[in-house]
Design a protein around this motif. Structure first.
Motif, PDB file in Angstrom:
ATOM      1  N   ASP A 187       0.832  -1.201   0.000  1.00 41.85           N
ATOM      2  CA  ASP A 187       0.000   0.000   0.000  1.00 41.85           C
ATOM      3  C   ASP A 187       0.867   1.251   0.000  1.00 41.85           C
ATOM      4  OD1 ASP A 187      -2.488  -1.424   0.219  1.00 41.85           O
ATOM      5  OD2 ASP A 187      -1.970  -1.790   2.315  1.00 41.85           O
ATOM      6  N   LEU A 208      -3.114   4.520  -2.740  1.00 43.98           N
ATOM      7  CA  LEU A 208      -3.082   3.426  -3.708  1.00 43.98           C
ATOM      8  C   LEU A 208      -2.909   2.135  -2.929  1.00 43.98           C
ATOM      9  CD1 LEU A 208      -0.762   4.996  -6.442  1.00 43.98           C
ATOM     10  CD2 LEU A 208      -3.248   4.744  -6.520  1.00 43.98           C
ATOM     11  N   LEU A 267      -0.707  -2.372  -4.697  1.00 47.30           N
ATOM     12  CA  LEU A 267      -0.005  -1.943  -5.911  1.00 47.30           C
ATOM     13  C   LEU A 267       0.380  -3.107  -6.807  1.00 47.30           C
ATOM     14  CD1 LEU A 267       2.363   0.892  -4.623  1.00 47.30           C
ATOM     15  CD2 LEU A 267       0.143   1.091  -5.709  1.00 47.30           C
ATOM     16  N   ASN A 301      -1.455  -5.516  -7.479  1.00 43.87           N
ATOM     17  CA  ASN A 301      -2.692  -6.018  -8.088  1.00 43.87           C
ATOM     18  C   ASN A 301      -2.874  -7.513  -7.813  1.00 43.87           C
ATOM     19  OD1 ASN A 301      -5.093  -5.607  -9.509  1.00 43.87           O
ATOM     20  ND2 ASN A 301      -4.196  -6.309 -11.434  1.00 43.87           N
ATOM     21  N   ARG A 347      -5.834  -3.806  -7.608  1.00 43.87           N
ATOM     22  CA  ARG A 347      -5.240  -2.487  -7.376  1.00 43.87           C
ATOM     23  C   ARG A 347      -6.374  -1.463  -7.312  1.00 43.87           C
ATOM     24  NH1 ARG A 347      -2.645  -2.284 -11.649  1.00 43.87           N
ATOM     25  NH2 ARG A 347      -0.725  -3.291 -10.910  1.00 43.87           N
TER      26      ARG A 347
END
Length: 720
Positions: free
Chosen positions: A659, A680, A683, A685, A710
């Motif tokens: 994160d 975000l 990251l 995904n 993500r």
């Protein structure tokens, strides 16, 4: 759901909105306070907050570190300066009309975030208040913690990553085995969007709190009815100055008003939060199918009246409502869960120092109502809890302190509805059992604890807790002891032993699906540890063993009996370090847990037996306006049952998540602070798998996956 709603609003915590600043015209009826704010290297610090304690006059430093404001106050006051990541500066100054006071302030770095020391086994403190594990600043600046107390605690060792939620599974214990307390009152339902693994978020925003204390084991005799851990929270005091804060994010809106009414005597804080997550789930293309996107709102009121230097009353009111409708992964049936709950807490706390005896007390009432519907299951759940607490603390002589207390609870829990005979059966036509639980219980507990500082700097804390419960007629006595031995100026050894009891959840007392004659559960803790602390560095290593007895075990005749048992053992490692503008920590936990428990007919890993847990968290101040945070978490996959009678013999794939959080601070006009934030999540995904659901014959299965790949969250907070 609120994944980053409050992210980076930590700026508002340390730099609350100040009064208008600028060039001050000389006025014989006012006093002018001016000066500069720099760090130890002489670099000017912009947007530091400077104000008079107990008053609303103040200013923020400009880009050259200069500040100036005027006040009508006369007499001696404390000038306070606070800034992100620095020690709070305090200096007494004398104010007179027409006087100009110049103060050059030099701030020292990184003491808020890097000052934990061990005072008892399995718990931290920070320098600003003994017994506080996490300040609000630490909670909201932890990337991936969603500005949530429970999520932030999960980055520390001893808490297992079991599912995608805020539930605290502590050292091989179930989520129900950790107790939550606010201002001395038990919080029976500490989670929003409740689930068997806790819930997705904690109930209380960190901005309602001035600090928390978390113990992952070996906690003192003051706390009971918990086998594994204790989370102790304290609400805010009288706000130092008037402030309005408004937040707007991708999935939520919020507002908070801080209002000091009588200087240093009476003040209140009022806040409201509303979340509607439809836009967030659609923007991030979540694959979860919602019939009702998660929706919640809450209202909070905190009033404090200080009638003397040492005495005060504090009233805390909280009301929260949430609802959700979501598809449940199943290989055969198209099942949706619908839930709607309301949670309320009213708590009056009293504290005073009378003849050197600290007296504290509580009167509290909480109410929880929930409707749940899933295929053939329909349940109405109602909880009512009345409680009181009275405690005293007295230092008999230097180095010897005695604590005692009396606590009482009156609880009523109602469950009505239908549940499938097989709890995992999602067939809408499944055969069901009628549930009609009317559980009414009275509990009275008392504790006595002594803290003794012996020669060789050895600290010994011993206590005894007794408790009686009206349904089981159990009377229990729990002895506990902990030892702290400083072996050098920077390091210490700790050890703890204790017996802990907890009464089963009310639903297990149902006369149709449970057993009204169940007794309390028991765990015995053994803990040893080593701590090294020096300035901005801490290293802690701790080993533990927990022995469980009298756990609930399924029985064909009585439904449940107290013949389960098990153990948990492991090692926790924690390292925290600061390098100027860069700070962070690494935590690691090793766990081996085994239980013969509930439906497990032999000693087997429970679903929360997560062998390896590790977290790396890094925070970096790019400048006085930009902040960056990264957090990476890795955990062993959760156990699951791949075939009948093969209890948790397989594991899902390992859990991984990275994160990132970014924030930018801007001032549009004097007295304003605006924070833009971006989060975000995940990251890499990575779609983490938490479990598998099987068809009755185990021929088909469906993975239970994380809600997002993500994803992004953004928003703005505005204060004045």
């Amino acid at each position: 759901m609120k994944s980053f709603i409050w992210a980076t609003m930590w700026v508002l915590l340390v730099t609350p909105a100040s009064q208008l600043q600028g060039q001050q015209k000389k006025n014989t009826s006012t006093c002018v306070i001016e000066g500069t704010v720099t760090n130890q290297k002489g670099t000017p610090l912009a947007y530091a907050n400077i104000f008079l304690e107990g008053r609303m006059e103040g200013a923020m430093s400009n880009t050259q570190g200069h500040f100036s404001f005027k006040t009508c106050a006369t007499g001696t006051f404390t000038l306070i300066c606070s800034y992100i990541g620095y020690r709070t500066f305090k200096e007494r100054i004398s104010l007179k009309p027409g006087k100009i006071i110049h103060v050059d302030i030099t701030l020292r770095q990184q003491q808020i975030e890097t000052s934990p020391v061990i005072v008892t086994a399995s718990s931290f403190t920070t320098a600003d208040r003994e017994g506080v594990t996490l300040t609000t600043l630490e909670v909201v600046t932890t990337p991936g913690a969603a500005a949530d107390v429970f999520w932030a605690i999960k980055t520390y060792p001893g808490v297992q990553q079991v599912e995608e939620g805020a539930g605290l599974f502590v050292r091989g214990g179930d989520v129900s085995e950790t107790i939550t307390i606010l201002d001395g009152a038990i919080v029976a339902h500490p989670y929003k969007y409740e689930s068997p693994t806790g819930g997705f978020f904690g109930t209380f925003s960190p901005f309602l709190l001035k600090g928390t204390f978390f113990s992952s084991g070996g906690f003192s005799a003051q706390y009971g009815n918990a086998l594994s851990g204790a989370l102790i929270m304290e609400s805010q005091d009288i706000p130092p100055k008037k402030q309005v804060t408004i937040g707007i994010g991708l999935a939520a809106e919020s507002a908070k008003i801080d209002l000091p009414i009588i200087e240093n005597k009476l003040g209140l804080s009022f806040s409201g939060n509303r979340s509607n997550t439809k836009m967030m789930f659609e923007l991030n293309r979540s694959k979860v199918d919602f019939s009702q996107y998660p929706f919640a709102y809450d209202l909070n009121l905190n009033i404090m009246y200080r009638y003397s230097r040492d005495g005060y009353f504090k009233f805390f009111l909280f009301r929260e409502t949430d609802k959700v409708g979501v598809e449940i992964a199943d290989p055969i049936y198209d099942a949706h869960y619908h839930g709607h709950s309301t949670n309320q807490l009213y708590n009056l706390k009293f504290s005073d120092l009378i003849n050197r005896v600290l007296i504290q007390g509580n009167l509290a009432f909480s109410q929880f109502d929930r409707n749940m519907n899933l295929s053939a299951m329909y349940l109405e759940h109602k909880d009512r809890l009345y409680q009181f607490r009275l405690s005293a603390e007295y230092e008999l002589k230097p180095g010897f302190t005695l604590r005692s207390g009396l606590v009482g609870f009156k609880n009523q829990t109602l469950f009505t509805g239908e549940v499938p005979k097989d709890e995992l059966d999602l067939n809408p036509d499944a055969e069901t059992n009628r549930v009609e639980t009317d559980y009414r219980s009275d509990r009275v507990a008392g504790f006595l604890e002594a803290e003794c500082h012996t020669p060789f700097s050895l600290v010994l804390i011993s206590g005894l807790r007794g408790e009686f419960e009206s349904v089981s007629k159990d009377f229990i006595l729990d002895p506990r002891i902990s030892i702290i031995w400083p072996i050098s100026a920077y390091s210490s050894l700790t050890a703890a032993w204790g017996i802990y009891h907890q009464y089963p959840n009310a639903r297990y007392y149902d006369p149709n699906t449970g057993n009204p004659h169940l007794s309390s559960l028991q765990a015995t803790h053994y803990i040893v540890g080593y701590t090294y602390r020096r300035e901005a560095q801490i290293i802690r290593v701790e080993a533990y063993y927990k022995n469980y007895q009298n756990l609930l075990l399924k029985n064909t005749v009585k439904n449940y009996i107290n013949e389960g048992y098990g153990y948990a053992q492991g090692v926790d490692v924690f390292v925290k370090k600061s390098f100027g503008q860069l700070s962070g920590w690494v935590s690691y936990s090793y766990l081996k847990a085994r239980r013969k428990w509930l439906e497990y007919t032999k000693l087997t890993p429970p679903y929360f037996d997560i062998t390896h847990n590790s977290t790396v968290t890094v925070k970096y101040s790019l400048s006085s306006r930009f902040g960056l945070g990264l957090s990476y978490r890795y955990a062993t996959g959760k156990p699951y049952t791949p075939a009948p009678e093969q209890y948790n013999t397989a594991r899902v794939s390992n859990y991984q998540k990275l994160d990132l959080s970014l924030s930018y601070l801007h001032q549009f006009f004097a007295g304003n602070i605006t924070v833009f934030y971006l989060g975000l999540s995940n990251l890499f995904n990575r779609i983490n798998i938490f479990d598998y659901r099987y068809s009755p014959d185990y021929s088909k299965r469906e993975a239970v996956k994380s809600s997002f790949g993500r994803s992004v969250y953004f928003g703005v907070s505005f204060s004045m």
